[in-house]
Scaffold this motif. Structure first.
Motif, PDB file in Angstrom:
ATOM      1  N   ALA A 583       7.000 109.558  -2.738  1.00  0.00           N
ATOM      2  CA  ALA A 583       7.242 110.127  -1.407  1.00  0.00           C
ATOM      3  C   ALA A 583       6.363 111.335  -1.149  1.00  0.00           C
ATOM      4  O   ALA A 583       5.891 111.548  -0.020  1.00  0.00           O
ATOM      5  CB  ALA A 583       8.715 110.492  -1.264  1.00  0.00           C
ATOM      6  N   GLU A 584       6.125 112.161  -2.168  1.00  0.00           N
ATOM      7  CA  GLU A 584       5.312 113.370  -2.009  1.00  0.00           C
ATOM      8  C   GLU A 584       3.851 113.138  -2.337  1.00  0.00           C
ATOM      9  O   GLU A 584       3.027 114.057  -2.219  1.00  0.00           O
ATOM     10  CB  GLU A 584       5.868 114.496  -2.894  1.00  0.00           C
ATOM     11  CG  GLU A 584       7.281 114.932  -2.545  1.00  0.00           C
ATOM     12  CD  GLU A 584       7.375 115.528  -1.150  1.00  0.00           C
ATOM     13  OE1 GLU A 584       6.392 116.161  -0.706  1.00  0.00           O
ATOM     14  OE2 GLU A 584       8.426 115.354  -0.508  1.00  0.00           O
ATOM     15  N   ASN A 585       3.522 111.924  -2.824  1.00  0.00           N
ATOM     16  CA  ASN A 585       2.144 111.583  -3.204  1.00  0.00           C
ATOM     17  C   ASN A 585       1.641 112.486  -4.331  1.00  0.00           C
ATOM     18  O   ASN A 585       0.454 112.819  -4.398  1.00  0.00           O
ATOM     19  CB  ASN A 585       1.203 111.659  -1.997  1.00  0.00           C
ATOM     20  CG  ASN A 585      -0.125 110.968  -2.247  1.00  0.00           C
ATOM     21  OD1 ASN A 585      -0.188 109.960  -2.949  1.00  0.00           O
ATOM     22  ND2 ASN A 585      -1.207 111.525  -1.700  1.00  0.00           N
ATOM     23  N   HIS A 586       2.548 112.885  -5.232  1.00  0.00           N
ATOM     24  CA  HIS A 586       2.192 113.753  -6.348  1.00  0.00           C
ATOM     25  C   HIS A 586       2.144 112.951  -7.645  1.00  0.00           C
ATOM     26  O   HIS A 586       3.103 112.240  -7.976  1.00  0.00           O
ATOM     27  CB  HIS A 586       3.227 114.873  -6.517  1.00  0.00           C
ATOM     28  CG  HIS A 586       3.076 115.978  -5.536  1.00  0.00           C
ATOM     29  ND1 HIS A 586       4.069 116.909  -5.300  1.00  0.00           N
ATOM     30  CD2 HIS A 586       2.050 116.325  -4.721  1.00  0.00           C
ATOM     31  CE1 HIS A 586       3.667 117.764  -4.381  1.00  0.00           C
ATOM     32  NE2 HIS A 586       2.446 117.426  -4.020  1.00  0.00           N
ATOM     33  N   LEU A 587       1.046 113.086  -8.371  1.00  0.00           N
ATOM     34  CA  LEU A 587       0.970 112.599  -9.741  1.00  0.00           C
ATOM     35  C   LEU A 587       1.052 113.817 -10.641  1.00  0.00           C
ATOM     36  O   LEU A 587       0.205 114.721 -10.539  1.00  0.00           O
ATOM     37  CB  LEU A 587      -0.334 111.823  -9.982  1.00  0.00           C
ATOM     38  CG  LEU A 587      -0.424 111.118 -11.334  1.00  0.00           C
ATOM     39  CD1 LEU A 587       0.447 109.863 -11.323  1.00  0.00           C
ATOM     40  CD2 LEU A 587      -1.862 110.759 -11.679  1.00  0.00           C
ATOM     41  N   ILE A 588       2.069 113.875 -11.505  1.00  0.00           N
ATOM     42  CA  ILE A 588       2.276 115.025 -12.390  1.00  0.00           C
ATOM     43  C   ILE A 588       1.858 114.619 -13.800  1.00  0.00           C
ATOM     44  O   ILE A 588       2.307 113.598 -14.325  1.00  0.00           O
ATOM     45  CB  ILE A 588       3.736 115.495 -12.388  1.00  0.00           C
ATOM     46  CG1 ILE A 588       4.240 115.719 -10.948  1.00  0.00           C
ATOM     47  CG2 ILE A 588       3.889 116.756 -13.227  1.00  0.00           C
ATOM     48  CD1 ILE A 588       3.558 116.825 -10.199  1.00  0.00           C
ATOM     49  N   ALA A 589       0.974 115.417 -14.415  1.00  0.00           N
ATOM     50  CA  ALA A 589       0.473 115.118 -15.760  1.00  0.00           C
ATOM     51  C   ALA A 589       0.332 116.420 -16.531  1.00  0.00           C
ATOM     52  O   ALA A 589       0.418 117.521 -15.952  1.00  0.00           O
ATOM     53  CB  ALA A 589      -0.857 114.379 -15.675  1.00  0.00           C
ATOM     54  N   ALA A 590       0.113 116.307 -17.841  1.00  0.00           N
ATOM     55  CA  ALA A 590      -0.042 117.498 -18.675  1.00  0.00           C
ATOM     56  C   ALA A 590      -1.072 117.231 -19.758  1.00  0.00           C
ATOM     57  O   ALA A 590      -1.199 116.105 -20.252  1.00  0.00           O
ATOM     58  CB  ALA A 590       1.298 117.888 -19.302  1.00  0.00           C
ATOM     59  N   TYR A 597      -0.458 119.583 -14.437  1.00  0.00           N
ATOM     60  CA  TYR A 597      -1.259 119.335 -13.235  1.00  0.00           C
ATOM     61  C   TYR A 597      -0.431 118.566 -12.209  1.00  0.00           C
ATOM     62  O   TYR A 597       0.313 117.645 -12.554  1.00  0.00           O
ATOM     63  CB  TYR A 597      -2.499 118.485 -13.563  1.00  0.00           C
ATOM     64  CG  TYR A 597      -3.388 119.036 -14.645  1.00  0.00           C
ATOM     65  CD1 TYR A 597      -4.498 119.808 -14.329  1.00  0.00           C
ATOM     66  CD2 TYR A 597      -3.135 118.762 -15.991  1.00  0.00           C
ATOM     67  CE1 TYR A 597      -5.332 120.306 -15.327  1.00  0.00           C
ATOM     68  CE2 TYR A 597      -3.954 119.256 -16.987  1.00  0.00           C
ATOM     69  CZ  TYR A 597      -5.053 120.026 -16.649  1.00  0.00           C
ATOM     70  OH  TYR A 597      -5.877 120.513 -17.642  1.00  0.00           O
ATOM     71  N   ALA A 598      -0.632 118.923 -10.943  1.00  0.00           N
ATOM     72  CA  ALA A 598      -0.166 118.095  -9.834  1.00  0.00           C
ATOM     73  C   ALA A 598      -1.408 117.620  -9.095  1.00  0.00           C
ATOM     74  O   ALA A 598      -2.206 118.441  -8.612  1.00  0.00           O
ATOM     75  CB  ALA A 598       0.742 118.882  -8.900  1.00  0.00           C
ATOM     76  N   LEU A 599      -1.591 116.303  -9.028  1.00  0.00           N
ATOM     77  CA  LEU A 599      -2.768 115.720  -8.404  1.00  0.00           C
ATOM     78  C   LEU A 599      -2.353 114.879  -7.211  1.00  0.00           C
ATOM     79  O   LEU A 599      -1.243 114.320  -7.177  1.00  0.00           O
ATOM     80  CB  LEU A 599      -3.522 114.834  -9.405  1.00  0.00           C
ATOM     81  CG  LEU A 599      -3.880 115.452 -10.759  1.00  0.00           C
ATOM     82  CD1 LEU A 599      -4.577 114.418 -11.635  1.00  0.00           C
ATOM     83  CD2 LEU A 599      -4.751 116.686 -10.578  1.00  0.00           C
ATOM     84  N   ASN A 600      -3.252 114.768  -6.247  1.00  0.00           N
ATOM     85  CA  ASN A 600      -3.061 113.831  -5.156  1.00  0.00           C
ATOM     86  C   ASN A 600      -3.171 112.423  -5.736  1.00  0.00           C
ATOM     87  O   ASN A 600      -4.195 112.063  -6.316  1.00  0.00           O
ATOM     88  CB  ASN A 600      -4.116 114.060  -4.073  1.00  0.00           C
ATOM     89  CG  ASN A 600      -3.935 113.151  -2.875  1.00  0.00           C
ATOM     90  OD1 ASN A 600      -3.912 111.931  -2.999  1.00  0.00           O
ATOM     91  ND2 ASN A 600      -3.827 113.748  -1.705  1.00  0.00           N
ATOM     92  N   ALA A 601      -2.105 111.629  -5.613  1.00  0.00           N
ATOM     93  CA  ALA A 601      -2.079 110.320  -6.269  1.00  0.00           C
ATOM     94  C   ALA A 601      -3.093 109.347  -5.682  1.00  0.00           C
ATOM     95  O   ALA A 601      -3.477 108.383  -6.334  1.00  0.00           O
ATOM     96  CB  ALA A 601      -0.673 109.728  -6.179  1.00  0.00           C
ATOM     97  N   GLU A 602      -3.559 109.597  -4.461  1.00  0.00           N
ATOM     98  CA  GLU A 602      -4.511 108.685  -3.833  1.00  0.00           C
ATOM     99  C   GLU A 602      -5.944 108.944  -4.269  1.00  0.00           C
ATOM    100  O   GLU A 602      -6.721 108.004  -4.488  1.00  0.00           O
ATOM    101  CB  GLU A 602      -4.412 108.795  -2.305  1.00  0.00           C
ATOM    102  CG  GLU A 602      -3.136 108.202  -1.737  1.00  0.00           C
ATOM    103  CD  GLU A 602      -3.173 108.131  -0.215  1.00  0.00           C
ATOM    104  OE1 GLU A 602      -4.254 108.382   0.364  1.00  0.00           O
ATOM    105  OE2 GLU A 602      -2.130 107.830   0.375  1.00  0.00           O
ATOM    106  N   ASN A 603      -6.310 110.229  -4.409  1.00  0.00           N
ATOM    107  CA  ASN A 603      -7.719 110.530  -4.688  1.00  0.00           C
ATOM    108  C   ASN A 603      -7.956 111.427  -5.894  1.00  0.00           C
ATOM    109  O   ASN A 603      -9.107 111.716  -6.242  1.00  0.00           O
ATOM    110  CB  ASN A 603      -8.381 111.146  -3.449  1.00  0.00           C
ATOM    111  CG  ASN A 603      -7.633 112.381  -2.952  1.00  0.00           C
ATOM    112  OD1 ASN A 603      -7.054 113.135  -3.727  1.00  0.00           O
ATOM    113  ND2 ASN A 603      -7.656 112.596  -1.629  1.00  0.00           N
ATOM    114  N   GLY A 604      -6.864 111.900  -6.534  1.00  0.00           N
ATOM    115  CA  GLY A 604      -7.017 112.723  -7.722  1.00  0.00           C
ATOM    116  C   GLY A 604      -7.309 114.184  -7.460  1.00  0.00           C
ATOM    117  O   GLY A 604      -7.565 114.936  -8.409  1.00  0.00           O
TER     118      GLY A 604
END
Length: 816
Positions: A583-590, A597-604
């Motif tokens: 829903a927020e278009n957030h990809l969360i990684a470490a 990191y919080a990245l835009n899931a569409e374009n990184g």
């Protein structure tokens, strides 16, 4: 032991119907080592019928008490009490009686005028849970009550070791068909909750299997172990009773008294309510007796509840990453403060991530190879099992089965186990080929469980697809390099990655979910891969540890073609798996150097970064209230704001947190290498609305008087509650057989109370609206979505007498 009474002065036959259907199955036929004893009390005289051998007389209070004491609470020749299942079944009237904190409930087979006195719920509790005899320490007693207001019994009768299944909620009538001529409703005199093997509606429209009998004849077996357990049978009976009563309501809603939507209720005093009842497959082994819960689950709904879903401890975190696609996202509300709810000593170092079931059971393993099942509400021990080798990965839960893979330990290879989630008894085990073991967490999708293995170069390793119920191998995909990544499943495709082992390059693979055939592969080169893929919105996301030919990064590929979409270079190696908030278009990684990191899931594109302590394998969990949880080697679990990365709190343990956190409705669970399983968050919900006092300023009045009604409401639970209060009066005894009359509602309104809050209100009642010389004030709380103690939702005051005669005048009630 079965008891048949009246519905509306009509003799019910549901007990004999239930006996007929149970005795179709081998464990009810005194064969195959199962000894069965059945006694029946009924208003019907069964002399000269096939039921004569069961019938022990009329269902008087004395006879019911005698049968419980001298039959149900006895041990027979050759019986092992530890493996004995005791069943008390009742269909008939429920009568009620006002007490200081609400109502007491009593089973009453026929009317008082006919000499049938009620057995009150406290009396029935003492009979079914005595201080001596087999019932006193039984871990497998099933109580089935098909009667009006039967949910009111759950509070008193649900003791440890007992499962209580009831036909309706505490404020609702149970339904049945009495004297019927419609062929598909024959033979008549049966309750809807007890059910029918092939029911229809009153207009002869077909419905199908209904209620408990419908579950049995449908051979409902969600875990496919050849047995029907109390929870499986209730699950079917609940859903079909709700749907059937809803359909019948649509047919009768134009009538003066349409059928209401009937909602069965349950109380579980054993893990998952999984007491075995019916052996569908005569060759299936006995699944074992579940452990008793010292704090039973008492799941009672309001009759006004809008949902038709079976009540559960939602949401759960049943597998690594929460779902087969590994989104790592929960619909629950994560804790905003670091309050410890409970912790449990797992007796050895733990790196495995926990999993939770819909029924509220938490599963966690230690590196010594012991798998535990605990009550997620309080950390209460349910069972444990020794798997004889280290369990590093998260267990997985599905349909009453928990799955776990092991390392080799001292064995020639690792093993993969399927275990009864309620008893800890193994269903099946698969031994991997020599020198291979399970490092990755298993994934369950549909009827398949996927496991991946690692091993030295040249060993037989890869990804396995098993039938989750019986362990039959559907397919195996061999790989040249080890698989440390947990398979993800989405859109009919299985995704995983191999790890560069010094000889064989790392790849990402996409396989056909049904056949295991390769769809595409993506070369990663000489890099370590410990991260598991996450699949969403047509993309696969995975963390790259880095190596000779590849930098540490987050990589995104097209899910269906394997084509490159984007990558984001990280400041350190990535062993953690990414999570996504769609829903927020957030990809969360470490990354392992401790950057989240919080990245835009569409374009990184980078949204924010936040430094915490160093990370090893722990993967983020995202809650529905925009909080991110992740563990660190510095011994802490961190909570971050998903919007901007701000650290909101951390919780320090005595070891490293390699575990990935798992979210429930309002709490977060994780393990630490200090050997503990932790649960952080608020106390688990207690829902208890009460009407605790009602008083009137006068009891003898004239027609012109205004009666002042003072009443006190309280929220005795620990959650905010919004509910409906109805001020009523009655001129007769209410909720008593055979009419079960409802009180007349004067005024209703909604009110919200905070935990621990009480409120005293006043209502001015103009008695000129009452066309009777004597009446009683009743206050009713309703419209709660959940209620743990329904017995205090009503308060009945003493009688008020009206002196004088004359016409009645209308008035408008005033709340002050």
């Amino acid at each position: 032991m079965a008891v048949e009474g009246d519905f509306d002065s009509w003799h019910m036959h549901s007990a004999r119907h239930l006996i007929q259907n149970l005795t179709l199955y081998s464990n009810w036929q005194n064969t195959s080592g199962y000894n069965v004893y059945i006694h029946l009390l009924s208003l019907e005289n069964y002399t000269g019928t096939e039921f004569e051998r069961y019938w022990r007389g009329l269902p008087t209070k004395a006879n019911i008490k005698n049968e419980i004491v001298n039959f149900l609470n006895q041990t027979f020749s050759g019986e092992n009490p530890a493996y004995t299942i005791r069943v008390f079944y009742y269909i008939g009237h429920t009568t009620t009686q006002p007490i200081s904190n609400g109502l007491r409930y009593g089973i009453q087979a026929a009317l008082q005028a006919q000499g049938y006195s009620p057995i009150w719920d406290d009396e029935l509790d003492a009979l079914l849970h005595p201080s001596t005899g087999p019932l006193s320490n039984s871990n497998s007693t099933i109580v089935i009550l098909d009667s009006c207001y039967s949910g009111g019994y759950i509070q008193n009768l649900t003791d440890p070791g007992t499962v209580v299944l009831t036909a309706a909620c505490p404020t609702q009538k149970a339904n049945g068909w009495l004297n019927v001529s419609t062929q598909c409703l024959m033979p008549g005199s049966w309750g809807w909750f007890t059910g029918h093997m092939n029911a229809c509606y009153s207009n002869q429209t077909s419905f199908g299997p209904l209620g408990i009998i419908g579950a049995i004849r449908n051979e409902t077996d969600y875990d496919n172990n050849g047995w029907g357990t109390a929870n499986e049978i209730f699950r079917f009976a609940y859903r079909t009773t709700v749907r059937y009563s809803l359909g019948q309501y649509q047919i009768t809603r134009t009538e003066s008294k349409p059928t209401s939507v009937q909602r069965p209720q349950r109380g579980y005093g054993v893990a998952g309510g999984a007491i075995p009842l019916v052996q569908y497959n005569s060759s299936a082994s006995f699944p074992g007796i579940p452990r008793p819960l010292q704090t039973p689950v008492k799941d009672v709904e309001s009759k006004f509840s809008k949902t038709e879903a079976l009540p559960t401890a939602k949401p759960a975190w049943p597998i690594f990453g929460q779902n087969p696609a590994h989104h790592g996202f929960s619909e629950g509300i994560g804790p905003a403060v670091n309050t410890l709810t409970w912790s449990y000593d797992l007796r050895f170092r733990a790196t495995s991530s926990p999993a939770t079931s819909l029924e509220g059971i938490a599963f966690a393993a230690n590196e010594e190879g012991r798998l535990y099942a605990l009550d997620v509400r309080n950390g209460e021990y349910i069972w444990d099992i020794e798997l004889n080798a280290t369990v590093f990965a998260s267990p997985a839960f599905s349909d009453g089965i928990v799955y776990a893979g092991t390392l080799m330990g001292g064995n020639p290879s690792g093993r993969f186990y399927a275990i009864n989630a309620y008893t800890g008894e193994p269903y099946w085990m698969f031994e991997f080929p020599s020198d291979t073991e399970a490092f990755a967490s298993p994934t369950v999708a549909g009827e398949v469980v996927y496991a991946a293995t690692v091993g030295p170069s040249g060993s037989i390793m890869g990804v396995y697809a098993f039938n989750k119920f019986n362990g039959a191998l559907r397919w195996f995909y061999p790989t040249l390099a080890p698989v440390y990544s947990s398979p993800a499943v989405a859109d009919g495709i299985v995704f995983f990655a191999t790890n560069w082992d010094g000889s064989n390059m790392a790849y990402i693979y996409a396989l056909n979910e049904s056949t295991g055939d390769e769809i595409w592969q993506y070369p990663l080169g000489e890099t370590l891969i410990l991260s598991s893929p996450t699949v969403a919105n047509g993309r696969l996301y995975i963390g790259i540890f880095g190596g000779i030919s590849s930098q540490p990064q987050i990589l995104a590929l097209n899910e269906f073609t394997g084509n490159f979409e984007w990558s984001f270079l990280t400041s350190g190696p990535v062993s953690s798996s990414p999570s996504i908030d769609i829903a927020e278009n957030h990809l969360i990684a470490a990354s392992d150097d401790g950057i989240v990191y919080a990245l835009n899931a569409e374009n990184g594109d980078e949204q924010w970064t936040s430094p915490i302590g160093p990370v090893n394998m722990s993967s983020p969990a995202i809650s529905n209230n925009s909080l991110v949880y992740i563990g660190s080697l510095d011994g802490r679990l961190y909570c971050l704001n998903e919007t901007n990365g701000t650290i909101l709190w951390d919780y320090l343990t005595g070891g490293q947190v390699i575990s990935s956190p798992a979210l429930t409705q309002e709490n977060v669970l994780f393990t630490s290498t200090d050997g503990n399983l932790y649960c952080i968050g608020p106390e688990f919900p207690i829902h208890d609305v009460a009407v605790i006092d009602v008083a009137v300023n006068q009891t003898v009045i004239s027609l012109a008087d205004i009666v002042q009604v003072n009443y006190t409401l309280a929220n005795l639970g620990n959650r905010e509650e919004t509910f409906q209060i109805s001020l009523c009066y009655t001129t007769t005894e209410i909720w008593m057989p055979p009419t079960y009359g409802d009180p007349v509602v004067l005024y209703s309104y909604n009110i919200t109370l905070q935990p621990g809050q009480s409120l005293t209100l006043t209502y001015n009642f103009n008695v000129s609206t009452v066309s009777a010389n004597q009446f009683t004030i009743v206050i009713v709380a309703s419209n709660m979505q959940r209620e743990d103690n329904p017995n205090n939702n009503r308060y009945i005051d003493g009688s008020i007498k009206v002196s004088g005669v004359g016409g009645r005048r209308g008035s408008i009630p005033v709340l002050t």
